[in-house]
Design a protein around this motif. Structure first.
Motif, PDB file in Angstrom:
ATOM      1  N   SER A 105       5.581  -1.798   3.926  1.00 31.94           N
ATOM      2  CA  SER A 105       4.238  -1.467   3.453  1.00 31.94           C
ATOM      3  C   SER A 105       4.015   0.036   3.523  1.00 31.94           C
ATOM      4  CB  SER A 105       3.187  -2.187   4.293  1.00 31.94           C
ATOM      5  OG  SER A 105       3.266  -3.583   4.123  1.00 31.94           O
ATOM      6  N   SER A 106       3.290   0.555   2.531  1.00 29.13           N
ATOM      7  CA  SER A 106       3.152   2.009   2.417  1.00 29.13           C
ATOM      8  C   SER A 106       1.856   2.548   2.999  1.00 29.13           C
ATOM      9  CB  SER A 106       3.235   2.416   0.940  1.00 29.13           C
ATOM     10  OG  SER A 106       2.188   1.826   0.211  1.00 29.13           O
ATOM     11  N   PHE A 107       0.817   1.748   3.099  1.00 26.49           N
ATOM     12  CA  PHE A 107      -0.494   2.242   3.530  1.00 26.49           C
ATOM     13  C   PHE A 107      -0.828   1.796   4.937  1.00 26.49           C
ATOM     14  CE2 PHE A 107      -5.191   1.461   3.591  1.00 26.49           C
ATOM     15  CZ  PHE A 107      -5.565   2.793   3.692  1.00 26.49           C
ATOM     16  N   GLU A 108      -0.808   0.491   5.132  1.00 27.20           N
ATOM     17  CA  GLU A 108      -1.010  -0.044   6.473  1.00 27.20           C
ATOM     18  C   GLU A 108      -0.330  -1.399   6.562  1.00 27.20           C
ATOM     19  OE1 GLU A 108      -5.232  -0.381   6.946  1.00 27.20           O
ATOM     20  OE2 GLU A 108      -5.273  -2.407   6.126  1.00 27.20           O
ATOM     21  N   ASP A 144       4.374  -1.494  -9.263  1.00 25.74           N
ATOM     22  CA  ASP A 144       5.467  -1.558  -8.281  1.00 25.74           C
ATOM     23  C   ASP A 144       6.793  -1.125  -8.888  1.00 25.74           C
ATOM     24  OD1 ASP A 144       3.556  -2.445  -6.547  1.00 25.74           O
ATOM     25  OD2 ASP A 144       4.334  -4.477  -6.352  1.00 25.74           O
ATOM     26  N   LEU A 145       6.733  -0.030  -9.649  1.00 27.01           N
ATOM     27  CA  LEU A 145       7.904   0.489 -10.351  1.00 27.01           C
ATOM     28  C   LEU A 145       8.344   1.863  -9.851  1.00 27.01           C
ATOM     29  CD1 LEU A 145       6.907  -0.501 -14.010  1.00 27.01           C
ATOM     30  CD2 LEU A 145       8.896  -1.368 -12.762  1.00 27.01           C
ATOM     31  N   TYR A 146       7.796   2.320  -8.729  1.00 27.92           N
ATOM     32  CA  TYR A 146       8.175   3.644  -8.233  1.00 27.92           C
ATOM     33  C   TYR A 146       9.677   3.713  -7.974  1.00 27.92           C
ATOM     34  CZ  TYR A 146       3.372   5.215  -7.485  1.00 27.92           C
ATOM     35  OH  TYR A 146       2.076   5.620  -7.667  1.00 27.92           O
ATOM     36  N   ASP A 147      10.267   4.799  -8.405  1.00 28.60           N
ATOM     37  CA  ASP A 147      11.685   5.000  -8.120  1.00 28.60           C
ATOM     38  C   ASP A 147      11.916   5.140  -6.626  1.00 28.60           C
ATOM     39  OD1 ASP A 147      14.424   5.498  -9.093  1.00 28.60           O
ATOM     40  OD2 ASP A 147      14.101   7.480  -8.204  1.00 28.60           O
ATOM     41  N   ASP A 148      10.971   5.789  -5.965  1.00 30.62           N
ATOM     42  CA  ASP A 148      11.067   6.032  -4.523  1.00 30.62           C
ATOM     43  C   ASP A 148       9.663   6.382  -4.058  1.00 30.62           C
ATOM     44  OD1 ASP A 148      11.208   7.371  -2.026  1.00 30.62           O
ATOM     45  OD2 ASP A 148      13.284   7.910  -2.371  1.00 30.62           O
ATOM     46  N   PHE A 149       9.084   5.555  -3.197  1.00 29.10           N
ATOM     47  CA  PHE A 149       7.714   5.823  -2.752  1.00 29.10           C
ATOM     48  C   PHE A 149       7.723   6.223  -1.285  1.00 29.10           C
ATOM     49  CE2 PHE A 149       3.393   4.980  -1.405  1.00 29.10           C
ATOM     50  CZ  PHE A 149       2.658   5.472  -2.480  1.00 29.10           C
ATOM     51  N   GLY A 150       7.238   7.423  -1.006  1.00 30.59           N
ATOM     52  CA  GLY A 150       7.167   7.897   0.372  1.00 30.59           C
ATOM     53  C   GLY A 150       8.518   8.009   1.035  1.00 30.59           C
ATOM     54  N   ASN A 178      10.975   5.963   0.614  1.00 23.90           N
ATOM     55  CA  ASN A 178      11.535   4.632   0.855  1.00 23.90           C
ATOM     56  C   ASN A 178      11.775   3.928  -0.484  1.00 23.90           C
ATOM     57  OD1 ASN A 178      12.270   2.102   1.714  1.00 23.90           O
ATOM     58  ND2 ASN A 178      10.239   1.526   2.484  1.00 23.90           N
ATOM     59  N   PRO A 179      13.010   3.871  -0.950  1.00 22.15           N
ATOM     60  CA  PRO A 179      13.288   3.184  -2.216  1.00 22.15           C
ATOM     61  C   PRO A 179      13.100   1.672  -2.148  1.00 22.15           C
ATOM     62  CG  PRO A 179      15.330   3.878  -1.182  1.00 22.15           C
ATOM     63  CD  PRO A 179      14.217   4.491  -0.378  1.00 22.15           C
ATOM     64  N   ARG A 180      12.938   1.138  -0.953  1.00 22.38           N
ATOM     65  CA  ARG A 180      12.667  -0.303  -0.785  1.00 22.38           C
ATOM     66  C   ARG A 180      11.201  -0.565  -0.444  1.00 22.38           C
ATOM     67  NH1 ARG A 180      13.016  -4.201  -1.198  1.00 22.38           N
ATOM     68  NH2 ARG A 180      14.241  -5.555   0.148  1.00 22.38           N
ATOM     69  N   SER A 181      10.354   0.427  -0.694  1.00 26.07           N
ATOM     70  CA  SER A 181       8.924   0.266  -0.475  1.00 26.07           C
ATOM     71  C   SER A 181       8.370  -0.916  -1.260  1.00 26.07           C
ATOM     72  CB  SER A 181       8.196   1.547  -0.914  1.00 26.07           C
ATOM     73  OG  SER A 181       6.798   1.347  -0.987  1.00 26.07           O
ATOM     74  N   HIS A 182       7.248  -1.445  -0.776  1.00 28.40           N
ATOM     75  CA  HIS A 182       6.583  -2.502  -1.550  1.00 28.40           C
ATOM     76  C   HIS A 182       5.980  -1.953  -2.847  1.00 28.40           C
ATOM     77  CE1 HIS A 182       2.197  -2.046   0.211  1.00 28.40           C
ATOM     78  NE2 HIS A 182       2.763  -0.886  -0.022  1.00 28.40           N
ATOM     79  N   THR A 208      -3.584   0.499 -12.360  1.00 27.11           N
ATOM     80  CA  THR A 208      -3.353   1.735 -11.599  1.00 27.11           C
ATOM     81  C   THR A 208      -2.137   2.476 -12.137  1.00 27.11           C
ATOM     82  OG1 THR A 208      -1.955   0.548 -10.009  1.00 27.11           O
ATOM     83  CG2 THR A 208      -4.307   0.723  -9.478  1.00 27.11           C
ATOM     84  N   LEU A 209      -1.935   2.452 -13.436  1.00 29.16           N
ATOM     85  CA  LEU A 209      -0.696   2.969 -14.023  1.00 29.16           C
ATOM     86  C   LEU A 209      -0.748   4.495 -14.120  1.00 29.16           C
ATOM     87  CD1 LEU A 209       1.905   1.677 -15.231  1.00 29.16           C
ATOM     88  CD2 LEU A 209       0.833   1.909 -17.475  1.00 29.16           C
ATOM     89  N   ASN A 210       0.080   5.171 -13.309  1.00 31.65           N
ATOM     90  CA  ASN A 210       0.156   6.636 -13.377  1.00 31.65           C
ATOM     91  C   ASN A 210       1.320   7.056 -14.268  1.00 31.65           C
ATOM     92  OD1 ASN A 210       2.467   6.341 -11.810  1.00 31.65           O
ATOM     93  ND2 ASN A 210       1.507   7.070  -9.922  1.00 31.65           N
ATOM     94  N   ASP A 211       1.495   8.368 -14.433  1.00 28.74           N
ATOM     95  CA  ASP A 211       2.509   8.868 -15.365  1.00 28.74           C
ATOM     96  C   ASP A 211       3.917   8.425 -14.973  1.00 28.74           C
ATOM     97  OD1 ASP A 211       0.634  10.065 -16.971  1.00 28.74           O
ATOM     98  OD2 ASP A 211       0.904  12.080 -16.128  1.00 28.74           O
ATOM     99  N   HIS A 212       4.225   8.489 -13.667  1.00 30.79           N
ATOM    100  CA  HIS A 212       5.567   8.104 -13.230  1.00 30.79           C
ATOM    101  C   HIS A 212       5.847   6.641 -13.548  1.00 30.79           C
ATOM    102  CE1 HIS A 212       9.189   7.665 -10.836  1.00 30.79           C
ATOM    103  NE2 HIS A 212       8.612   6.680 -10.169  1.00 30.79           N
ATOM    104  N   CYS A 213       4.906   5.764 -13.197  1.00 29.23           N
ATOM    105  CA  CYS A 213       5.132   4.345 -13.434  1.00 29.23           C
ATOM    106  C   CYS A 213       5.092   4.015 -14.917  1.00 29.23           C
ATOM    107  CB  CYS A 213       4.120   3.522 -12.651  1.00 29.23           C
ATOM    108  SG  CYS A 213       4.438   3.520 -10.869  1.00 29.23           S
TER     109      CYS A 213
END
Length: 271
Positions: free
Chosen positions: A15-18, A120-126, A128-132, A155-160
């Motif tokens: 988990s990335s936030f909490e 949930d398409l981030y290449d690498d979030f924070g 952690n490439p296995r992030s949720h 919540t679609l940003n440019d990266h995703c």
């Protein structure tokens, strides 16, 4: 008709936030078996009566992602070998990676229906490439998705957006949404439901609530229209610490009943 095996994946290490989603399986299971309601689905059949259904409890995970992934893959492979359909309770959305990997190993590349506020398409979030926040990037990279359709994304940003284009992801917009906009998909079908895909008014017990989501009726309508054989499903990201009156866990339990009835109605996958 296929037998359905429910099991929990009580981990939120990615988990990335909490953290908090590790308690989700127990909360959903308590609501499912509570005398508050019954076990009938809106499609008619009742789990454990009309539908062959077993609750395996939680897998004994170790909060070590490689070890846990391997344990999940083994469990799913065992179920498929026995002709049973896995229905998993998360846990954070990172658990979908080994669930899909094992199903694809058994059945070939999958058609995936993904319900979520986030792609949930981030290449690498924070770092952690296995992030949720990254499971569907990992799934697509590995070639496990023949087709990925995402519903509820807001919540679609440019990266995703670039990642979605890279992987050929089909996103059904929330603006002007109707269930008719969701295609009827071919099998083998895998369904992944992040509870934050629902509007927070229906599912407040999530770590990343996002206003403007699906209603329960919209979600049920788009699920019930699917006719393909289902080879696996998951319900993830229930965070009991943020729930209000247990309504998110109760919704999770309802979705267990509806998915079980849908799996039963659509029949077994035959290559």
């Amino acid at each position: 008709m296929p037998a359905i095996r429910l099991f929990g994946l009580p981990t939120d290490i990615n988990s990335s936030f909490e953290r908090g989603a590790a308690a989700g399986p127990a909360a959903i299971r308590a609501a499912l078996w509570s005398d508050r309601g019954n076990l009938a689905s809106e499609l008619g059949p009742e789990i454990g009566v009309d539908i062959a259904f077993t609750d395996d409890g939680d897998l004994p995970l170790a909060e070590d992602t490689p070890r846990d992934d391997a344990a999940i893959r083994r469990h799913v492979a065992m179920l498929h070998e026995d002709g049973e359909v896995p229905l998993a309770l998360g846990g954070d959305h990172a658990v979908t990676v080994p669930l899909v990997e094992a199903a694809a190993t058994c059945c070939g590349p999958l058609t995936i229906l993904h319900i979520d506020a986030h792609p949930d398409l981030y290449d690498d979030f924070g770092g952690n490439p296995r992030s949720h926040a990254s499971p569907f990037a990992r799934i697509c990279e590995a070639g496990h998705a023949a087709r990925l359709v995402q519903v509820g994304i807001r919540t679609l940003n440019d990266h995703c957006r670039a990642q979605a284009k890279r992987f050929g992801v089909e996103i059904v917009p929330m603006a002007g949404f109707t269930p008719d906009a969701v295609p009827v998909l071919d099998g083998p079908l895998y369904i992944s439901i992040d509870l934050d895909g629902l509007d927070p008014s229906a599912a407040p017990g999530v770590a990343h609530p996002e206003p403007g989501g699906l209603t329960v009726r919209e979600l049920l309508a788009l699920l019930h229209k699917q006719t393909a054989p289902i080879v696996g499903a998951d319900i993830v990201e229930c965070h009991p610490g943020r729930d209000v009156g247990g309504v998110t866990a109760i919704l999770g339990a309802k979705l267990v009943r509806e998915l079980a009835a849908l799996i039963d109605r659509n029949g077994p996958w035959k290559p």
